[in-house]
Motif scaffolding. Structure first.
Motif, short mmCIF file in Angstrom:
data_model
loop_
_atom_site.label_atom_id
_atom_site.label_comp_id
_atom_site.label_asym_id
_atom_site.label_seq_id
_atom_site.Cartn_x
_atom_site.Cartn_y
_atom_site.Cartn_z
N ASP A 298 -4.97 55.93 1.64
CA ASP A 298 -6.40 55.72 1.78
C ASP A 298 -7.08 57.09 1.87
OD1 ASP A 298 -5.85 56.61 4.34
OD2 ASP A 298 -6.48 54.77 5.35
N ALA A 299 -8.38 57.10 2.05
CA ALA A 299 -9.13 58.37 2.00
C ALA A 299 -8.65 59.34 3.07
CB ALA A 299 -10.62 58.08 2.14
N ARG A 300 -8.38 58.84 4.27
CA ARG A 300 -7.95 59.74 5.33
C ARG A 300 -6.54 60.27 5.09
NH1 ARG A 300 -9.45 57.35 11.20
NH2 ARG A 300 -8.66 55.38 10.34
N ALA A 301 -5.69 59.48 4.50
CA ALA A 301 -4.36 59.97 4.16
C ALA A 301 -4.44 61.02 3.06
CB ALA A 301 -3.46 58.82 3.74
N GLN A 302 -5.30 60.78 2.05
CA GLN A 302 -5.44 61.74 0.96
C GLN A 302 -5.91 63.11 1.45
OE1 GLN A 302 -7.67 58.66 -1.69
NE2 GLN A 302 -7.01 60.33 -3.03
N ALA A 303 -6.68 63.12 2.50
CA ALA A 303 -7.19 64.38 3.03
C ALA A 303 -6.09 65.24 3.63
CB ALA A 303 -8.27 64.10 4.08
N LEU A 304 -4.93 64.65 3.90
CA LEU A 304 -3.83 65.38 4.54
C LEU A 304 -3.00 66.20 3.55
CD1 LEU A 304 -2.65 62.56 6.97
CD2 LEU A 304 -3.87 64.65 7.60
N ASP A 305 -3.01 65.82 2.27
CA ASP A 305 -2.19 66.53 1.28
C ASP A 305 -2.78 66.24 -0.10
OD1 ASP A 305 0.03 67.20 -0.61
OD2 ASP A 305 1.15 67.51 1.25
N SER A 306 -3.01 67.28 -0.87
CA SER A 306 -3.65 67.11 -2.18
C SER A 306 -2.79 66.34 -3.17
CB SER A 306 -4.00 68.49 -2.76
OG SER A 306 -2.81 69.27 -2.95
N ARG A 307 -1.50 66.21 -2.87
CA ARG A 307 -0.61 65.49 -3.79
C ARG A 307 -0.69 63.98 -3.63
NH1 ARG A 307 4.86 68.44 -2.10
NH2 ARG A 307 3.78 68.32 -0.07
#
Length: 424
Positions: A298-307
Motif C-alpha cells: 500500500d502507499a505507506r509500505a511503498q514509502a519504505l523502499d522505492s523497489r
C-alpha cells in the motif's frame, strides 16, 4: 492392438464398479488389528523399495511427456522422482505404520442417572475418494493413511503423473496383498477420462467422503459439484502480522522464512501486515527484496523502499505460491484483525509479538484452522505437528480442521452398555 477392458466401459461404470468393490473390501480391512495393519504397511514400504527400478522408469515417461507438453519447471519438479525421493516415500509409509492406531480409541465415556454406560469410540469413515494432481507421492501417502485408519480408498491422480501413480500403486498393493489386505482396499481409478471425477463426486452412498488435493480449479469444481461430503481447502492466503511489540530480529527471521523457505506450499505467507509502530519495517522488507521477492504494498509500505510496487485490491485475496508478497501497514492490532477477518482463507495466520495480551487476543479472535504466535507459517504441516504424513490441510469448520492425518480420517460411534434398562 489389444483393447484394455476398461476402455470398453464408461467412466461412470468404472467408478461404480470400483466403489462397490471398495465397499466390500473395507469390511475385512476394518476388522484387522493394529498389528496387522502396521505389518501390511511395512510390507508395502518394502515393496516400494524393491520396485525402485520400474517406478523410476515409469516416472521418466511422465517427465518426458511433461517436458514435451511445456509444463513449467516447478510442475516438472513436483513430478520428478529419484532414488532419494522414492526412499522418502517409503519412509513416510513406514512412519504411518508406526503411528498409534486411532480405530477403537475411546474419545470419552460417562454413566448418566439411568445407569447406561456410554462411550464414544473412533471408527473408520468407510470408503474415501481422493482426487489429486501432480505429486506422485500422494498415491502412497494417501493409501497409507487410509489403510492405517481402516478406510478403503479410490485414488484418482492427474494425467501428468499417470505412469508414476500406476507403478507406485502396483508396488504398494503388492505389499498389502502379501500381508492379507484385500487388493480392492486401495484402488487407482483406471481411466484418465475427466468424467470419472464427476462420477466420483456423484457417488453418494458408495463413497463416504471426497478429499481433493490440487490447484484452485480442481478444488472449486469438487466443492461445486460434489454430492458427497468434501474435506478440502481452497486457498492458503496466510498472513503474518508484525505487532508493535515484536522483537525486531525475530520478526525479520519469521517473515523471511514464512515467505521464502518454500514459496509454493499452502503454508507460505502471502500477506505481511506491519504495525505502523513497528520499528524495523524497512529492514524486514529490504531483506525480502534483496532475496528476489517482489513486494506489492500500500502507499505507506511503498514509502519504505522505492523497489516496492503498488498493491491492487486483488492482491489481498491472492495466493501467489511464488516469491511475491503483498504488504500493508496497519494502525494497531484491531486493524490487523479486521484485515485478516476480511481476507483470510482460514488456513494459517501468525502474530509476532512480545506482548502476551496481544498474543492471546490474536489467538482467541482469528478464526483460522491454524493460528500461531512467534512462529513461521511454514510449520503448518502434519509432520511438523507430530501427526506423521497428512492428507491435507482442512480449512472448513466441520469434522476436521488444520492438518488432517489419521484422526481426521475417522468418525465415531456411540457404544451403549445396559443392564436391562427400559425407558419409562
Amino acid at each position: 492392438m489389444t483393447i484394455h477392458p476398461d476402455q470398453e466401459r464408461s467412466p461412470e461404470s468404472i467408478v461404480l464398479d470400483c466403489a462397490q468393490r471398495a465397499r466390500a473390501a473395507q469390511l475385512p480391512l476394518a476388522a484387522l488389528s493394529d498389528i496387522q495393519k502396521a505389518e501390511a504397511l511395512h510390507a508395502a514400504a518394502a515393496s516400494l523399495r524393491r520396485s525402485c527400478g520400474p517406478i523410476l522408469q515409469a516416472n521418466s515417461c511422465d517427465i518426458d511427456a511433461a517436458t514435451s507438453a511445456g509444463l513449467s519447471a516447478a510442475m516438472i519438479d513436483r513430478l520428478r522422482l529419484d532414488s532419494d525421493r522414492l526412499e522418502g516415500i517409503a519412509k513416510a509409509v513406514d512412519a504411518v505404520a508406526d503411528l498409534p492406531d486411532p480405530v477403537g480409541q475411546i474419545i470419552d465415556q460417562s454413566t448418566p442417572p439411568n445407569g447406561l454406560q456410554l462411550s464414544r469410540v473412533r471408527v473408520p469413515i468407510g470408503v474415501l475418494g481422493i482426487i489429486y494432481e501432480s505429486r506422485p507421492n500422494v498415491t502412497a501417502d494417501a493409501a497409507a493413511l487410509c489403510v492405517r485408519a481402516g478406510n478403503a480408498v479410490l485414488l484418482r491422480g492427474g494425467s501428468e503423473a499417470v505412469h508414476s501413480n500406476t507403478a507406485i500403486h502396483a508396488a504398494f498393493v503388492e505389499g498389502l496383498v502379501a500381508s492379507g489386505v484385500p487388493a480392492d482396499a486401495v484402488q487407482l481409478i483406471p481411466t484418465q477420462d475427466r468424467a470419472a471425477v464427476g462420477a466420483m463426486l456423484a457417488a453418494a452412498g458408495l463413497i463416504d467422503m471426497i478429499i481433493p488435493r490440487g490447484g484452485k480449479g480442481l478444488v472449486e469444481r469438487v466443492q461445486a459439484d460434489a454430492r458427497v461430503p468434501v474435506l478440502a481447502h481452497l486457498d492458503g492466503i496466510c498472513h503474518t502480522y508484525l505487532h508493535s511489540a515484536a522483537d525486531t530480529a525475530m520478526a525479520g527471521d519469521i517473515a523471511f522464512n514464512a515467505k521464502m523457505r518454500r514459496t509454493g506450499i499452502c503454508g507460505a505467507m502471502e500477506t505481511l501486515l506491519i504495525d505502523a509502530q513497528f520499528s524495523a519495517s524497512a529492514a524486514v522488507l529490504g531483506r525480502l527484496l534483496d532475496a528476489g521477492c517482489e513486494v506489492r504494498g500500500d502507499a505507506r509500505a511503498q514509502a519504505l523502499d522505492s523497489r516496492i510496487v503498488p498493491a491492487g485490491d486483488a492482491d489481498w485475496g491472492t495466493e501467489y505460491l511464488e516469491p511475491i508478497v503483498s504488504v500493508r501497514i496497519v494502525d494497531g492490532l484491531g486493524e490487523a484483525l479486521a484485515h485478516i477477518a476480511e481476507h483470510s482463507s482460514h488456513h494459517t495466520d501468525v502474530i509476532v509479538t512480545s506482548d502476551d495480551a496481544a498474543a492471546e487476543q490474536f489467538l482467541n479472535t482469528v478464526d483460522s484452522a491454524i493460528v500461531m504466535v512467534n512462529a513461521s507459517s511454514q510449520f503448518a504441516d502434519g509432520g511438523e505437528f507430530g501427526l506423521g504424513a497428512e492428507i491435507g490441510i482442512a480449512t472448513g469448520r466441520l469434522h476436521a480442521r488444520g492438518p488432517v492425518a489419521l484422526e481426521g480420517l475417522t468418525t465415531y460411534k456411540w457404544c451403549v452398555r445396559g443392564s436391562g434398562q427400559v425407558r419409562p
